[in-house]
Each structure stands twice: as C-alpha cells, then as structure tokens.
Motif scaffolding. Structure first.
Motif, PDB file in Angstrom:
ATOM      1  N   VAL A 149       0.815  -1.213   0.000  1.00  0.00           N
ATOM      2  CA  VAL A 149       0.000   0.000   0.000  1.00  0.00           C
ATOM      3  C   VAL A 149       0.855   1.272   0.000  1.00  0.00           C
ATOM      4  CG1 VAL A 149      -1.949  -1.123   1.128  1.00  0.00           C
ATOM      5  CG2 VAL A 149      -0.198  -0.013   2.535  1.00  0.00           C
ATOM      6  N   PHE A 150       2.164   1.123  -0.183  1.00  0.00           N
ATOM      7  CA  PHE A 150       3.044   2.290  -0.223  1.00  0.00           C
ATOM      8  C   PHE A 150       2.838   3.066  -1.525  1.00  0.00           C
ATOM      9  CE2 PHE A 150       7.244   4.140  -1.349  1.00  0.00           C
ATOM     10  CZ  PHE A 150       7.322   5.071  -0.315  1.00  0.00           C
ATOM     11  N   ASP A 151       2.998   4.381  -1.468  1.00  0.00           N
ATOM     12  CA  ASP A 151       2.846   5.246  -2.633  1.00  0.00           C
ATOM     13  C   ASP A 151       4.176   5.335  -3.381  1.00  0.00           C
ATOM     14  OD1 ASP A 151       2.367   7.178  -4.518  1.00  0.00           O
ATOM     15  OD2 ASP A 151       1.969   8.797  -3.086  1.00  0.00           O
ATOM     16  N   TYR A 152       4.300   4.572  -4.456  1.00  0.00           N
ATOM     17  CA  TYR A 152       5.568   4.496  -5.178  1.00  0.00           C
ATOM     18  C   TYR A 152       5.840   5.711  -6.062  1.00  0.00           C
ATOM     19  CZ  TYR A 152       6.111  -0.140  -3.373  1.00  0.00           C
ATOM     20  OH  TYR A 152       6.277  -1.198  -2.505  1.00  0.00           O
ATOM     21  N   SER A 153       4.906   6.634  -6.139  1.00  0.00           N
ATOM     22  CA  SER A 153       5.182   7.874  -6.857  1.00  0.00           C
ATOM     23  C   SER A 153       6.230   8.705  -6.126  1.00  0.00           C
ATOM     24  CB  SER A 153       3.895   8.698  -7.020  1.00  0.00           C
ATOM     25  OG  SER A 153       3.435   9.193  -5.768  1.00  0.00           O
ATOM     26  N   LYS A 154       6.462   8.406  -4.856  1.00  0.00           N
ATOM     27  CA  LYS A 154       7.486   9.095  -4.081  1.00  0.00           C
ATOM     28  C   LYS A 154       8.889   8.645  -4.452  1.00  0.00           C
ATOM     29  CE  LYS A 154       4.464   9.483   0.011  1.00  0.00           C
ATOM     30  NZ  LYS A 154       4.375  10.951   0.044  1.00  0.00           N
ATOM     31  N   VAL A 155       8.999   7.458  -5.035  1.00  0.00           N
ATOM     32  CA  VAL A 155      10.302   6.854  -5.322  1.00  0.00           C
ATOM     33  C   VAL A 155      10.813   7.332  -6.680  1.00  0.00           C
ATOM     34  CG1 VAL A 155      11.546   4.681  -5.674  1.00  0.00           C
ATOM     35  CG2 VAL A 155       9.720   4.818  -3.957  1.00  0.00           C
ATOM     36  N   THR A 156      12.054   7.810  -6.696  1.00  0.00           N
ATOM     37  CA  THR A 156      12.680   8.203  -7.967  1.00  0.00           C
ATOM     38  C   THR A 156      13.709   7.174  -8.424  1.00  0.00           C
ATOM     39  OG1 THR A 156      14.355   9.530  -6.818  1.00  0.00           O
ATOM     40  CG2 THR A 156      12.327  10.651  -7.498  1.00  0.00           C
ATOM     41  N   ALA A 157      14.073   6.238  -7.550  1.00  0.00           N
ATOM     42  CA  ALA A 157      15.063   5.214  -7.890  1.00  0.00           C
ATOM     43  C   ALA A 157      14.524   4.271  -8.959  1.00  0.00           C
ATOM     44  CB  ALA A 157      15.441   4.420  -6.649  1.00  0.00           C
ATOM     45  N   LYS A 158      15.412   3.764  -9.780  1.00  0.00           N
ATOM     46  CA  LYS A 158      15.070   2.788 -10.812  1.00  0.00           C
ATOM     47  C   LYS A 158      15.568   1.397 -10.463  1.00  0.00           C
ATOM     48  CE  LYS A 158      13.263   6.063 -13.250  1.00  0.00           C
ATOM     49  NZ  LYS A 158      11.782   6.202 -13.272  1.00  0.00           N
ATOM     50  N   GLN A 159      16.377   1.294  -9.423  1.00  0.00           N
ATOM     51  CA  GLN A 159      16.862  -0.011  -8.987  1.00  0.00           C
ATOM     52  C   GLN A 159      16.744  -0.114  -7.479  1.00  0.00           C
ATOM     53  OE1 GLN A 159      21.171   1.399 -10.207  1.00  0.00           O
ATOM     54  NE2 GLN A 159      21.348  -0.491  -9.026  1.00  0.00           N
ATOM     55  N   ALA A 160      16.433  -1.330  -7.009  1.00  0.00           N
ATOM     56  CA  ALA A 160      16.182  -1.547  -5.585  1.00  0.00           C
ATOM     57  C   ALA A 160      16.997  -2.724  -5.071  1.00  0.00           C
ATOM     58  CB  ALA A 160      14.695  -1.823  -5.354  1.00  0.00           C
ATOM     59  N   GLU A 253      21.182  -8.610 -17.249  1.00  0.00           N
ATOM     60  CA  GLU A 253      21.856  -7.411 -17.734  1.00  0.00           C
ATOM     61  C   GLU A 253      21.392  -6.138 -17.027  1.00  0.00           C
ATOM     62  OE1 GLU A 253      18.328  -8.249 -20.475  1.00  0.00           O
ATOM     63  OE2 GLU A 253      19.920  -9.382 -19.453  1.00  0.00           O
ATOM     64  N   SER A 254      20.465  -6.241 -16.082  1.00  0.00           N
ATOM     65  CA  SER A 254      19.968  -5.045 -15.401  1.00  0.00           C
ATOM     66  C   SER A 254      21.074  -4.433 -14.538  1.00  0.00           C
ATOM     67  CB  SER A 254      18.764  -5.386 -14.526  1.00  0.00           C
ATOM     68  OG  SER A 254      19.173  -6.091 -13.373  1.00  0.00           O
ATOM     69  N   LYS A 255      20.961  -3.125 -14.294  1.00  0.00           N
ATOM     70  CA  LYS A 255      21.984  -2.423 -13.522  1.00  0.00           C
ATOM     71  C   LYS A 255      22.054  -2.921 -12.087  1.00  0.00           C
ATOM     72  CE  LYS A 255      23.584   2.268 -12.363  1.00  0.00           C
ATOM     73  NZ  LYS A 255      24.986   1.830 -12.471  1.00  0.00           N
ATOM     74  N   SER A 256      20.926  -3.308 -11.509  1.00  0.00           N
ATOM     75  CA  SER A 256      20.950  -3.821 -10.140  1.00  0.00           C
ATOM     76  C   SER A 256      21.801  -5.082 -10.040  1.00  0.00           C
ATOM     77  CB  SER A 256      19.528  -4.096  -9.643  1.00  0.00           C
ATOM     78  OG  SER A 256      18.862  -5.011 -10.473  1.00  0.00           O
ATOM     79  N   VAL A 257      21.747  -5.924 -11.078  1.00  0.00           N
ATOM     80  CA  VAL A 257      22.545  -7.152 -11.081  1.00  0.00           C
ATOM     81  C   VAL A 257      24.019  -6.840 -11.323  1.00  0.00           C
ATOM     82  CG1 VAL A 257      22.968  -9.336 -12.272  1.00  0.00           C
ATOM     83  CG2 VAL A 257      20.622  -8.606 -11.790  1.00  0.00           C
ATOM     84  N   THR A 258      24.289  -6.053 -12.341  1.00  0.00           N
ATOM     85  CA  THR A 258      25.694  -5.775 -12.674  1.00  0.00           C
ATOM     86  C   THR A 258      26.387  -4.994 -11.565  1.00  0.00           C
ATOM     87  OG1 THR A 258      25.025  -3.806 -13.941  1.00  0.00           O
ATOM     88  CG2 THR A 258      25.272  -5.865 -15.157  1.00  0.00           C
ATOM     89  N   ASP A 259      25.680  -4.050 -10.933  1.00  0.00           N
ATOM     90  CA  ASP A 259      26.276  -3.311  -9.822  1.00  0.00           C
ATOM     91  C   ASP A 259      26.533  -4.224  -8.632  1.00  0.00           C
ATOM     92  OD1 ASP A 259      26.291  -1.006 -11.255  1.00  0.00           O
ATOM     93  OD2 ASP A 259      24.829   0.072 -10.020  1.00  0.00           O
ATOM     94  N   PHE A 260      25.590  -5.119  -8.350  1.00  0.00           N
ATOM     95  CA  PHE A 260      25.776  -6.069  -7.251  1.00  0.00           C
ATOM     96  C   PHE A 260      27.014  -6.922  -7.486  1.00  0.00           C
ATOM     97  CE2 PHE A 260      25.081 -10.551  -6.008  1.00  0.00           C
ATOM     98  CZ  PHE A 260      25.182 -10.411  -4.630  1.00  0.00           C
ATOM     99  N   GLN A 261      27.150  -7.463  -8.681  1.00  0.00           N
ATOM    100  CA  GLN A 261      28.296  -8.324  -8.978  1.00  0.00           C
ATOM    101  C   GLN A 261      29.606  -7.546  -8.935  1.00  0.00           C
ATOM    102  OE1 GLN A 261      26.821 -10.083 -12.703  1.00  0.00           O
ATOM    103  NE2 GLN A 261      26.530 -12.005 -11.596  1.00  0.00           N
ATOM    104  N   GLU A 291      13.177  -2.437 -10.903  1.00  0.00           N
ATOM    105  CA  GLU A 291      13.941  -3.684 -10.911  1.00  0.00           C
ATOM    106  C   GLU A 291      14.833  -3.766  -9.678  1.00  0.00           C
ATOM    107  OE1 GLU A 291      14.453  -4.868 -15.603  1.00  0.00           O
ATOM    108  OE2 GLU A 291      16.116  -3.882 -14.566  1.00  0.00           O
ATOM    109  N   GLY A 292      14.983  -4.977  -9.160  1.00  0.00           N
ATOM    110  CA  GLY A 292      15.827  -5.099  -7.983  1.00  0.00           C
ATOM    111  C   GLY A 292      16.223  -6.511  -7.659  1.00  0.00           C
ATOM    112  N   LEU A 293      16.990  -6.628  -6.593  1.00  0.00           N
ATOM    113  CA  LEU A 293      17.461  -7.913  -6.084  1.00  0.00           C
ATOM    114  C   LEU A 293      17.135  -8.016  -4.601  1.00  0.00           C
ATOM    115  CD1 LEU A 293      21.077  -8.119  -7.608  1.00  0.00           C
ATOM    116  CD2 LEU A 293      19.032  -9.323  -8.412  1.00  0.00           C
TER     117      LEU A 293
END
Length: 327
Positions: A149-160, A253-261, A291-293
C-alpha cells in the motif's frame, strides 16, 4: 573501528523492541530519529491504518552530490511470533542468537542495520554519492502488506536492493514466485456432541479430511504449498480472502545485477545469483516497475527460535551497501 562495536550495540537495542507485524512502533520511532540524525528527510505514511496497526512505512531520502539515478534500499521492521520479549546472546565466536524461547529478529534487523551502517560508512568517508532512498516497511511477514500500500510515486530510484534473504552476505535472489494466500471457511452443522452427534456435520473433521489430501511442501520445482493455521469451534468465522503479487525475474543485464556483482568483486564476496521460494518487498517493487534484487543479509534459521546471525555478516552487509552506493 568504532562503527563495528556500534552496530552490535544497535542490533541488541533493536532486538529488545517488540515489533510484531502491525505493532512496529518502537522500531519505527528509533529509525525515524536515527535517519534524521544522519541528514535524511523522513516521512511516515498511513499504511498501518489499513490493517488496524500502530505504525506506517518509513520513507527516507538523502540528496547527493552526484547526478544519475538513485538507488533505494529496503528492509522490513516487523518480526514473526514468537517475537515478544526477545533477547540477544553474543557468543565468543561472533554468533548472535536468541535466548531460545523467541526468534532473534535478524529477519530483518540485520537488513535494517546493514543499510544504516552502509550509508554511514559512505558519509564518514566524505566521498560524493548519488541520491539515496530508503524504505523500511511494516507487515512484510504477513505477505508484504506494508509495501503493498506504499505510494511508489514518491520513489525516484530505478533499482532496488531488498535485504531479506537467508544465507551469507554476497548472495542475491533475482527471481521469486507469486504469493497467493487463500483463507477457506468450512461450514458444518451444530449439534450436541453427547446426545445427538449424528445430527451434526463436523466442520473440523471435514476440513482435516480435505487437508489430508493436499500435497504440502514442494509441489514442483517452482511451487511450494502450505497450510499455515486451522481454527475451529468457537473461533470467529473467516471470510475467504485472496492476495496475489506478480512473480518477477530481474534480467541478468539489469543495472541492479551488474552493480551487485561489481560490488561483490571489489569486496571479494561470491556475488552468487539465485532464486527464492519466498516472497519479499521486492515483489512490490517489481509490481511497480522498479527492478531489484533481494540480498542475503546474514540471517540463518529464520522464523524459528534457532535463528541466528553473525557479527561478520553484519560487517560485510554494511560494507556491501556502502559499495553499492558508491557505484
């Protein structure tokens, strides 16, 4: 280093708070104050009002000096039962467990503190960073109720990055199943059990007969099934209910994966990618286009009185978050 002793003391403090789902007030108040002291702008929503709870989700933002898409980190504030009156015991080998009569609450106190101290490591370093967002949720253990029920319009991040996975730090889940929850009400016919039992229809017997025919556990390679509770007799009737969250698989190939690795490579961690049979707040992020991990945060035997974590995992988890912020 002082921060290593501080994270242990903060872990003990958070363990001492009763934080059962929808009653996360003490934890939320502590986090609100801590985040403000770190320079975050902080707000609490009204998520708890949807469920008769006393607490909302905590959303915090810290502006950075660098351009680029921010990252959001997430952990949940609630713990499962038995989770009241928790006490932590620190062994000489660095293992931290409960007194044995409750869960420890490393699920998800470990995740909470690894996020906070990861950010603090970056702030203490004086290195420039991008905007940082944090979401601490309520009711995750009852099928991600707070993040739903969180309002995701507050979030500007593209990776989680959601810190809520069992196992040693350095592993991440990039896929998870849908969560389907069903409550079934079996109606029988009341009759006196001593004088005329043959005139009644035994609802508990009927329910038990139905459950005995169901396959529990791993139904196939991608599905598990479980009956969690059964109530009968004088218990309040339950209206059938269903909650569905979409399954997800974060692309390699997502940034969340490549940054994590990349962060794991820098720190010498395994960087292993896996899947999970458990849902998490990352299901809600995926449903809202982020997108996230789900990162391992060093919790073991979660949801049991044998739950434990280690000091080494707390240190490594904080270092990993700090490295992810700087990428």
């Amino acid at each position: 280093m002082a921060w290593k002793q501080n994270i242990i003391e903060d872990f003990k403090q958070l363990v001492s708070f009763d934080s059962i789902s929808f009653h996360e007030r003490k934890t939320a108040d502590w986090l609100f104050a801590r985040l403000k002291s770190m320079g975050f702008s902080v707000e609490e929503d009204q998520a708890g009002s949807h469920y008769g709870g006393d607490t909302g989700n905590i959303f915090a933002v810290l502006d950075g000096e660098l351009d680029g898409d921010p990252v959001i980190f997430c952990a949940h504030m609630d713990v499962v039962e038995p989770g009241s009156g928790k006490k932590s015991v620190l062994e000489k080998d660095g293992t931290i467990h409960s007194a044995g009569d409750t869960v420890l609450g490393a699920d998800d106190i470990s995740g909470i503190l690894e996020i906070l101290y990861g950010v603090q490591l970056v702030l203490d370093s004086g290195k420039p960073h991008k905007k940082i967002e944090i979401l601490f949720t309520i009711g995750e253990e009852l099928y991600v109720k707070g993040s739903d029920v969180f309002d995701y319009s507050k979030v500007t991040a593209k990776q989680a990055y959601v810190l809520d996975l069992s196992g040693a730090v350095g592993t991440a889940a990039r896929r998870a199943p849908s969560i389907i929850s069903v409550r079934a009400e079996i109606k029988g016919k009341a009759a006196h059990a001593g004088f005329e039992p043959e005139n009644g229809i035994h609802a508990i017997f009927a329910a038990a007969n139905a459950v005995s025919r169901l396959c529990m556990g791993h139904v196939d390679e991608e599905t598990t099934f479980n009956i969690g509770t059964i109530q009968g007799g004088t218990a309040t009737n339950i209206v059938p209910d269903c909650c569905v969250l979409t399954a997800y698989e974060t692309p390699l190939e997502s940034k969340s994966v490549t940054d994590f690795q990349k962060a794991c490579e820098i720190l010498g961690f395994s960087g292993e990618l896996t899947g999970t049979f458990g849902g998490s707040d990352n299901n809600s992020f995926a449903k809202n286009g982020i997108e996230g991990l789900v990162l391992s945060n060093g919790m073991y035997n979660a949801h049991s009185t044998r739950e434990y974590t280690t000091v080494d995992d707390l240190y490594k988890g904080a270092e990993l978050i700090g490295q992810l912020i700087l990428l």
